[in-house]
Every structure is written in structure tokens, then in C-alpha cells.
Design a protein around this motif. Structure first.
Motif, mmCIF file in Angstrom:
data_model
loop_
_atom_site.group_PDB
_atom_site.id
_atom_site.type_symbol
_atom_site.label_atom_id
_atom_site.label_comp_id
_atom_site.label_asym_id
_atom_site.label_seq_id
_atom_site.Cartn_x
_atom_site.Cartn_y
_atom_site.Cartn_z
ATOM 1 N N ASP A 27 1.005 -1.304 0.111
ATOM 2 C CA ASP A 27 -0.004 0.120 -0.054
ATOM 3 C C ASP A 27 0.820 1.263 0.057
ATOM 4 O OD1 ASP A 27 0.859 -0.588 2.406
ATOM 5 O OD2 ASP A 27 -0.724 0.167 3.606
ATOM 6 N N ALA A 28 1.920 1.146 0.757
ATOM 7 C CA ALA A 28 2.680 2.338 0.846
ATOM 8 C C ALA A 28 3.407 2.571 -0.489
ATOM 9 C CB ALA A 28 3.964 2.199 1.822
ATOM 10 N N ILE A 29 3.870 1.557 -1.374
ATOM 11 C CA ILE A 29 4.630 1.762 -2.457
ATOM 12 C C ILE A 29 3.494 2.138 -3.432
ATOM 13 C CG2 ILE A 29 5.658 0.312 -4.466
ATOM 14 C CD1 ILE A 29 7.094 -1.202 -2.252
ATOM 15 N N GLN A 30 2.474 1.588 -3.707
ATOM 16 C CA GLN A 30 1.663 1.893 -4.553
ATOM 17 C C GLN A 30 1.016 3.187 -4.493
ATOM 18 O OE1 GLN A 30 -1.816 -0.928 -4.813
ATOM 19 N NE2 GLN A 30 -0.574 -2.413 -5.548
ATOM 20 N N SER A 31 0.868 3.695 -3.181
ATOM 21 C CA SER A 31 0.375 5.254 -2.946
ATOM 22 C C SER A 31 1.404 6.202 -3.448
ATOM 23 C CB SER A 31 -0.102 5.125 -1.394
ATOM 24 O OG SER A 31 -0.422 6.743 -1.257
ATOM 25 N N LYS A 32 2.733 5.919 -2.987
ATOM 26 C CA LYS A 32 3.849 6.729 -3.538
ATOM 27 C C LYS A 32 3.852 6.796 -5.077
ATOM 28 C CE LYS A 32 7.236 7.084 -0.724
ATOM 29 N NZ LYS A 32 7.132 8.789 -0.465
ATOM 30 N N MET A 33 3.937 5.489 -5.723
ATOM 31 C CA MET A 33 4.097 5.427 -6.955
ATOM 32 C C MET A 33 2.933 5.844 -8.024
ATOM 33 S SD MET A 33 7.372 4.898 -6.631
ATOM 34 C CE MET A 33 8.005 4.904 -8.488
ATOM 35 N N GLN A 34 1.962 5.388 -7.551
ATOM 36 C CA GLN A 34 0.684 5.425 -8.470
ATOM 37 C C GLN A 34 -0.573 6.411 -7.997
ATOM 38 O OE1 GLN A 34 0.185 1.477 -9.267
ATOM 39 N NE2 GLN A 34 -1.631 1.357 -7.847
ATOM 40 N N GLY A 35 -0.343 6.892 -6.744
ATOM 41 C CA GLY A 35 -1.441 7.766 -6.103
ATOM 42 C C GLY A 35 -2.561 6.865 -5.711
ATOM 43 N N HIS A 36 -2.658 5.768 -5.965
ATOM 44 C CA HIS A 36 -3.909 4.977 -5.246
ATOM 45 C C HIS A 36 -3.400 3.626 -4.940
ATOM 46 C CE1 HIS A 36 -4.069 4.135 -9.528
ATOM 47 N NE2 HIS A 36 -4.831 2.949 -9.307
ATOM 48 N N VAL A 37 -4.260 2.727 -4.224
ATOM 49 C CA VAL A 37 -3.924 1.497 -3.561
ATOM 50 C C VAL A 37 -5.042 0.425 -4.209
ATOM 51 C CG1 VAL A 37 -3.838 0.099 -1.594
ATOM 52 C CG2 VAL A 37 -3.041 2.375 -1.651
ATOM 53 N N VAL A 38 -4.493 -0.652 -4.577
ATOM 54 C CA VAL A 38 -5.513 -1.777 -5.065
ATOM 55 C C VAL A 38 -4.942 -2.773 -4.449
ATOM 56 C CG1 VAL A 38 -6.176 -3.057 -7.367
ATOM 57 C CG2 VAL A 38 -4.960 -0.751 -7.450
ATOM 58 N N PRO A 39 -5.719 -3.179 -3.458
ATOM 59 C CA PRO A 39 -5.475 -4.437 -2.437
ATOM 60 C C PRO A 39 -5.270 -5.739 -3.210
ATOM 61 C CG PRO A 39 -6.873 -2.798 -1.491
ATOM 62 C CD PRO A 39 -6.974 -2.543 -2.891
ATOM 63 N N ASP A 40 -6.244 -6.148 -4.320
ATOM 64 C CA ASP A 40 -6.371 -7.205 -4.833
ATOM 65 C C ASP A 40 -4.870 -7.455 -5.621
ATOM 66 O OD1 ASP A 40 -8.703 -7.979 -4.061
ATOM 67 O OD2 ASP A 40 -9.793 -7.556 -5.999
ATOM 68 N N SER A 41 -4.262 -6.453 -5.898
ATOM 69 C CA SER A 41 -2.931 -6.515 -6.592
ATOM 70 C C SER A 41 -1.712 -6.818 -5.499
ATOM 71 C CB SER A 41 -2.659 -5.478 -7.477
ATOM 72 O OG SER A 41 -2.361 -4.324 -6.728
ATOM 73 N N PHE A 42 -1.990 -6.764 -4.301
ATOM 74 C CA PHE A 42 -0.804 -6.827 -3.462
ATOM 75 C C PHE A 42 -0.191 -8.388 -3.664
ATOM 76 C CE2 PHE A 42 -2.488 -4.168 0.188
ATOM 77 C CZ PHE A 42 -2.531 -3.049 -0.682
ATOM 78 N N THR A 43 1.251 -8.382 -3.482
ATOM 79 C CA THR A 43 1.669 -9.311 -3.318
ATOM 80 C C THR A 43 2.700 -9.705 -2.336
ATOM 81 O OG1 THR A 43 3.640 -8.639 -5.023
ATOM 82 C CG2 THR A 43 1.909 -9.614 -5.907
ATOM 83 N N HIS A 44 2.974 -8.630 -1.536
ATOM 84 C CA HIS A 44 3.885 -8.849 -0.363
ATOM 85 C C HIS A 44 3.249 -8.320 1.063
ATOM 86 C CE1 HIS A 44 6.674 -9.058 -3.690
ATOM 87 N NE2 HIS A 44 7.738 -9.188 -2.887
#
Length: 284
Positions: free
Chosen positions: A238-255
């Protein structure tokens, strides 16, 4: 962390003194960012994504190597890594023996720029990763500067120790058959379901890093646990997605999320009990 003058592992391949020419599978810019997002603390992902990257990178050139002298700082970092690996060897050998098993020691490879592995080629943009094909951990120490500057983790040597312990956690999973079972269970699953299994595997590696830290308390300095938790927080999906793309997609989490990664590291540290790390049944 207290490490000066302590035992160093012989199971380190230091390739940082060789500058490789020819093919580099992961380029800079967008491709490098994609790989960093997919494979940070990568575990199993390096093997799966390599064929795609080879197509994107193009044909392989002649591989050449040139000797490059290591700086005093590089040499000191290499010594630190050897001590951390030795600590992992001692602690996991003891834990395995207590459970009627024999611990097979992995090799840790230090490199700069790019590296070839049994899982394919990778560059420093891949982040540290474990390759089950050759049972080696691969690490470009330049990653930790990015961890601070790009993702806001606290500096300090224990962030490096945590990452090494996490990747050794993937080696534990290989020895115990957990990784192979997880890949089997991913077959036929939807992407979201397969991702959940990947998250469980990564969180368990965080838990194992916490267990190792639990048994290494006498060598900790004030602030080391905070450094580990800061690193775990910084590389949550969530931290990486928020920083890099501005929003979070929980279903795409792998870590796993930042909260999950900190929780499972802390649980391993607090309990020191490998039997309490079944993240596949108890994802918080």
C-alpha cells in the motif's frame, strides 16, 4: 547493531569487484521502477518475470568483466553482511536441530549493477531477492539508499540485517517445502487468489526475520527494532502503490500491506516461536 569483531560467514560471494558489460536484463527508468515495485524483497517473483524482461530488453551481447577495486566503505559493508549471515546460520541451525532437522546454509551474493542467477538475470533495480533454483540470496547494497530516499525508511545498519533475514526466510520456506506447496496451490487460482497466497508467503518471511531477531537480542542496539519496522512499513504494497501511482489496489498486493509486514515481523520478534507463523491460515 553490535557486529565488529564477531564471526563472519564464509558463504558470501562478493561480486562487487567485477563490473559486467553486455546484457543487463532490467533497464533504468520505467522498467526498473516496475521491477522494483513487483520484486522488492522479491522472494519468488524474480524467476517468474525474467522471460518478460528478456523480451523487453532485446538480444544478449557479449559478456565481459572488468575488475574494480572496492572502497573502504564497500569492504566494511561486506564484513557487516558476513556477520549478519553468520548470525542467521547459527540461529537457524540451532532452531532446525531443536526440531529434528538439519539446516542447509544458503549463499549470499553481493553484486553491483547486474547479475546472472539460476532464476535468470536481474539488475540492482530488482531489489534484494532469493532464488530457489540455486538457493542463493542476491543483493545490491545500493538498494538501501533507495529505501531511504525513495520510500522514506530510516537509515541504519539494522534495516540491512532485516532484509537479509527476510530473504533467509524464503530459504527456510524452500527447505521446508512451503514455497513449492504455495506455487502448487496458485495453479488454477484467479489473480487475486494467487496474490493472497504470495502475500502469505512474504509475510511468513517477515515473521521468520522477526524470529531471527528474537534470538539475536544480545547484539541489538537501541533503535534497531524501529529501523526494521520502518523498513517493513516503507515496502508495504500500500505504501509503494500510494507513492508511485497515487492509489492503492489491494487485490494486486503480492507482499502485504505496511501494517501486515510490521505486524508479522513484530510477532516473530515477540514470540520467537516458529510454530506461530502460519500466515496462510492467519493473515491479519
Amino acid at each position: 547493531m553490535k557486529w565488529l569483531g564477531r564471526r563472519q560467514s564464509d558463504n558470501v560471494e562478493d561480486r562487487r569487484g567485477m563490473s559486467s558489460g553486455g546484457k543487463t536484463i532490467v533497464g533504468g527508468g520505467l522498467i526498473g521502477i516496475i521491477i522494483l515495485l513487483v520484486n522488492v524483497f522479491g522472494g519468488e517473483n524474480a524467476q517468474m518475470i525474467t522471460p518478460i524482461l528478456e523480451q523487453m530488453q532485446g538480444s544478449q551481447g557479449n559478456q565481459t568483466e572488468t575488475a574494480v577495486p572496492l572502497s573502504k566503505e564497500d569492504q566494511e559493508m561486506g564484513d557487516f553482511v558476513r556477520v549478519i549471515l553468520a548470525d542467521n546460520e547459527d540461529i537457524w541451525s540451532k532452531i532446525f536441530a531443536e526440531n529434528g532437522m538439519t539446516y542447509k546454509k544458503p549463499t549470499l551474493v553481493l553484486f553491483k549493477g547486474s547479475v546472472q542467477t539460476a532464476c535468470g538475470g536481474a539488475s540492482s533495480a530488482s531489489g534484494p531477492f532469493y532464488c530457489p533454483g540455486d538457493q542463493k540470496v542476491y543483493m545490491d547494497l545500493g538498494f538501501f539508499e533507495e529505501l531511504k530516499t525513495k520510500f522514506g525508511a530510516k537509515g541504519g545498519d539494522f534495516a540491512i540485517a532485516y532484509v537479509i533475514a527476510h530473504e533467509i526466510g524464503h530459504h527456510i520456506q524452500t527447505l521446508l517445502g512451503t514455497s513449492a506447496k504455495m506455487r502448487e496451490e496458485q495453479q488454477g487460482k484467479s489473480e487475486a487468489e494467487a496474490n493472497k497466497l504470495s502475500v502469505a508467503l512474504e509475510l511468513q518471511a517477515d515473521f521468520y526475520a522477526g524470529v531471527w531477531t528474537h534470538y539475536n537480542k544480545e547484539n541489538l542496539d537501541i533503535g534497531d527494532i524501529e529501523e526494521a519496522l520502518s523498513a517493513a512499513n516503507a515496502v508495504g504494497d500500500d505504501a509503494i502503490q500510494s507513492k508511485m501511482q497515487g492509489h492503492v489496489v489491494p487485490d494486486s498486493f503480492t507482499h502485504g500491506s505496511s501494517e501486515q509486514r510490521m505486524y508479522w515481523f513484530k510477532k516473530g520478534f515477540d514470540t520467537g516461536d516458529i510454530n506461530q507463523g502460519n500466515t496462510f491460515k492467519e493473515i491479519r
